[in-house]
Scaffold this motif. Sequence first.
Motif: not given
Ligand code: AMP
Length: 425
Positions: A103, A185, A224
């Motif tokens: 990432k 973030e 999640n």
């Molecule tokens: P990712 O694997 O980076 O997509 O993150 C998994 C989940 O976390 C995403 O589908 C969002 O629901 C949440 N998420 C990730 N980054 C953010 C962010 N900057 N702001 C809000 N929710 C986030």
Amino acid sequence: MNVLLIGNGGREHAIAWKLAQSKNLGKLYIAPGNPGTAQCGKNIPIEASDIDKLVDFAKGNNIALVVVGPEDPLAAGAVDAFEAAGIKAFGPSGGAAQLEADKAFAKQLMRSSAVSSAEGQVFERFADAKAYIASRDAPVVIKAAGLAKGKGVFVCDDPSDGIVAAEKIMCDRIFGSAGNKIVVEDKLLGEEASILAFVDGRNIYVMESSQDHKAIGDGDVGPNTGGMGAYSPAPVVTGVMMDKIAREILVPVVDGMNRNGTPYKGVLYAGVMVTAGGPRVLEFNVRFGDPETQPILMRLKSDLLEIMLAVCDGRLDEVTLQWDPRPAVCVVMAAGGYPGEYEKGKIITGIAQAEKLEDVVVFHAGTAAKDANIVTNGGRVLGVTAMGQTIADAKAKAYEAVDKIKFDGAYCRRDIADKAIKRTI
Ligand code: AMP
Ligand code: GLY
């Protein structure tokens, strides 16, 4: 033409199901596959991580195309290994797969390509991360930089929870070396969508939009997961929004990957937050989404094998994508306890009855064949998918099918597609 598909999840059952409809398919092999893929081709007992054995198998079985489903073998360079052996492979190179597997790399690429994502910083030392998080008084999102099966992200409304999450990842090493670095973030507000596109290095062909449901509980509460359900299309992605996403995210990223010396080929998946200020990237995946693939491929009318070959040959501009206009909804049935500890080996009944319903397909994920039964063998067990005239019809039919399927401890969310239904009434 013989095809080898690598993986054993719901996504791979959906890909196998769609490839099996292709007019030019000869034999379809799936390694290692699951009882669902066994209905579409022949399962081969080679693990997705055993790249050498997979290459040997492909060489010995006249395989014309290899399709790599999951991210781990992609990041480990599976596509490079097949191509070195002279075999076409659908998916990005190991270098290009860093877009998902690191990432910090993705963040850097977005920065240099002027693609909008949340403000963020990368840390390699817990003490630095802690000091930074402690200095903030707004919600933070803590992400393991490496691959963590969709579970490496913690959205923390209270920064002190963010410090705990960073400690778990960096000090307790709950995701092993995937936690060598973290990204911290800002939390973005809005509605999420999954945008998947075929990319051949140069041409980009965006698929119909979809939306995942990442949290374990109804109303998006709780930890999640890999994804508890999905639907396509996602009404939050209007035509105007889709154009914006293509122009402001997909095109610059594909260009940026070329400039970086890691040209992109395969499926590029942008997880976006549709915010009041426009679309912003949450993450990139370098493969089909799971469970988004189940409703998306159910709606794809075109020949998937033809499209995948066009991607490998760099002639995506020669194919067209046709879609069933009807929406599709996939409800994931999971083992009780997932995404935490759960048991395996529970007998599943009712799949055949569910599949008797028109426009319903039950995609297998964590299942195994045992004696004459299908038993649970993973956290996400089945992806029960239905099409309907409207999104509400598709939802009703998917749950009608879900209710015919039983296993000990079965759990599913009951609100899959409600966000879309709200937008359409
Ligand atoms: P990712 O694997 O980076 O997509 O993150 C998994 C989940 O976390 C995403 O589908 C969002 O629901 C949440 N998420 C990730 N980054 C953010 C962010 N900057 N702001 C809000 N929710 C986030
Ligand atoms: N559904 C999210 C993913 O495939 O990563």
